[in-house]
Enzyme design. Structure first.
Site, PDB file in Angstrom:
ATOM      1  N   TYR A 144      18.807 -12.466  -5.325  1.00  0.00           N
ATOM      2  CA  TYR A 144      17.813 -12.412  -6.392  1.00  0.00           C
ATOM      3  C   TYR A 144      16.438 -12.278  -5.750  1.00  0.00           C
ATOM      4  CZ  TYR A 144      14.862 -13.885 -10.334  1.00  0.00           C
ATOM      5  OH  TYR A 144      13.898 -13.956 -11.320  1.00  0.00           O
ATOM      6  N   ASP A 239      13.628 -11.663   2.287  1.00  0.00           N
ATOM      7  CA  ASP A 239      13.093 -12.438   1.173  1.00  0.00           C
ATOM      8  C   ASP A 239      13.381 -13.908   1.465  1.00  0.00           C
ATOM      9  OD1 ASP A 239      12.388 -13.709  -1.110  1.00  0.00           O
ATOM     10  OD2 ASP A 239      13.528 -12.410  -2.475  1.00  0.00           O
ATOM     11  N   LYS A 267       7.627 -20.686  -3.300  1.00  0.00           N
ATOM     12  CA  LYS A 267       8.117 -22.065  -3.398  1.00  0.00           C
ATOM     13  C   LYS A 267       7.397 -23.032  -2.453  1.00  0.00           C
ATOM     14  CE  LYS A 267      12.451 -20.403  -5.287  1.00  0.00           C
ATOM     15  NZ  LYS A 267      12.804 -20.823  -6.611  1.00  0.00           N
TER      16      LYS A 267
END
Ligand SMILES: Cc1ncc(COP(=O)(O)O)c(C=O)c1O
Length: 425
Positions: A144, A239, A267
């Site tokens: 994702y 990523d 994050k």
């Protein structure tokens, strides 16, 4: 355990926001039951609107490596807020955060801060296209990368086919330059590069895929991506929105011994406030505006509060912190595995450091998977764990995160709760 207040608040939320939420998984649709409306987080614990307290294994989906409301992070945010919440101009804390990120991530010579992981990856893809002057990107099923149009793809019917839009609202044109491949499949990668290598701007992967459970990749597979990208002049984008500052201080790249060309972060780097980042060599990064032709911007990019939260969080992450996360992660894994064995329940605990995934599937998968029985078991387990006072992600596809505030007491309490929850299954 009463959930009356959560139920009432969530009923109101459903009138005001689609599904009652601002991000779909929070609605508990895949596990059932009432989403807990959370009112407080302290350390390893969260409290809901009915005053139920839970040991938190979600950690806001990864950012809270220091735990909830860490005093140093809160005081950094408070001090920043008192100086002003946003200027839309350069601020000292963005320089401090950039310095720390560049020191930590081996390939990083320059950084660009944005406000989410989605934006970071969207920017990285645009940057790769601008730098290589090529259009096509490759992604993998089971990873994702946020919700930008070009990356919302699902697999076509054959291997090495261009992707199809995976959601309504994304045009065929938006995904026309996105290839999607299976994870863990060297042959598919080789075939794609043989046929299309010269047209590829980038290969984009979560080096530690953690969005469809934890799909640990074999080293030769990741090395092949590096090799083929280099051969064909495509950029390898890691990523690391989840794995950055989580798998190690430098992320997954150094842990795996593989050097990407661009790294995306999010994050943890924002310490619980909205931040994403793109880092790469100066040569690549200078392709971004205003130095280069690739446009990118943001009103709240490099926001002083978010930068201060990031700096305070990264300053907690020394070697001892990673040792503690590893020790607690190993303890939780061993304890959960022992409970599965003792209760005779088929399942696996997959782990990298403080990222854990408990799955009830017979095998721990390395590629996108579907297993209705395992998903149903997780839903029952999730409900039982909530009743035991452990807050796990409301989806069988999501991982658990430990923080520095999870100690032996919390880990052992989770293991004991899991024993009782498995018994109930
Ligand atoms: C690997 C990865 N990339 C990108 C994103 C998107 O980040 P955000 O939700 O901050 O937009 C996520 C979110 O979970 C992620 O896990």
């Amino acid at each position: 355990m009463s959930t009356k207040r959560s139920e009432a608040l969530f009923a109101e939320a459903r009138q005001l926001m689609p599904g009652g939420v601002n991000s779909p998984v929070r609605a508990f649709r895949s596990v059932g039951g009432t989403p807990r409306v959370l009112v407080e987080g302290k350390g390893a614990y969260v409290t809901d609107a009915d005053d139920n307290r839970y040991i938190d294994l979600v950690g806001s989906w990864g950012p809270l490596i220091a735990g909830h409301a860490h005093p140093k992070v809160v005081s950094a945010i408070t001090a920043a807020a008192q100086r002003g919440t946003t200027f839309g101009a350069p601020c000292p804390d963005e320089i401090e955060l950039a310095r720390r990120v560049i020191q930590a991530v081996p390939i990083a010579e320059k950084a660009r801060f944005v406000s989410s992981g989605t934006e970071a990856v969207m920017t990285a893809v645009r940057l790769a296209r601008g730098f290589t002057k090529r259009d096509r990107v490759v992604v993998f099923q089971g990873c994702y990368h946020g919700h930008s149009d070009a990356l919302l793809v699902s697999g076509g019917s054959g291997i090495a086919t261009l992707g199809l839009a995976s959601t309504a609202g994304v045009t065929a044109g938006a995904v026309a330059d996105t290839f999607i491949l299976p994870l863990d499949d060297e042959e598919a990668v080789n075939r794609l590069f043989d046929e299309h290598g010269a047209t590829l701007a980038a290969v984009l992967i979560e080096p530690i895929p953690a969005n469809s459970g934890l799909l640990l990749q074999r080293q030769p597979f990741l090395e092949l991506l590096r090799r083929r990208c280099t051969q064909h002049g495509a950029l390898l984008i890691f990523d690391e929105v989840i794995s950055g500052f989580r798998a190690s201080r430098g992320g997954a790249g150094p842990r795996l011994g593989i050097t990407p060309d661009i790294v995306t972060l999010g994050k943890i780097v924002g310490g619980g406030l909205p931040v994403g980042a793109v880092v790469a060599s100066a040569k690549i990064m200078n392709t971004l505006a205003p130095d280069g032709p690739v446009y990118q911007a943001g009103t709240l990019s490099g926001n002083p509060l978010a930068m201060a939260a990031g700096v305070a969080t990264l300053d907690l992450l020394d070697e001892a912190a990673y040792t503690r996360l590893e020790v607690m992660g190993a303890r939780l894994q061993a304890g959960l595995e022992a409970q599965l064995a003792a209760k005779g329940v088929a399942g696996h605990v997959v782990r990298v450091g403080s990222i854990l995934w408990l799955t009830f599937s017979a095998e721990a998968p390395r590629a996108a998977w579907s297993d209705a029985e395992a998903v149903a078991r997780y839903a029952a387990f999730h409900a039982a764990m909530l009743a035991e006072g452990v807050y796990m992600a409301p989806s069988a596809y999501e991982v658990a995160f430990l923080s520095l505030s999870h100690g032996k007491a919390e880990v052992d309490a989770i293991i004991a709760a899991a024993g009782r929850a498995l018994e109930a299954l």
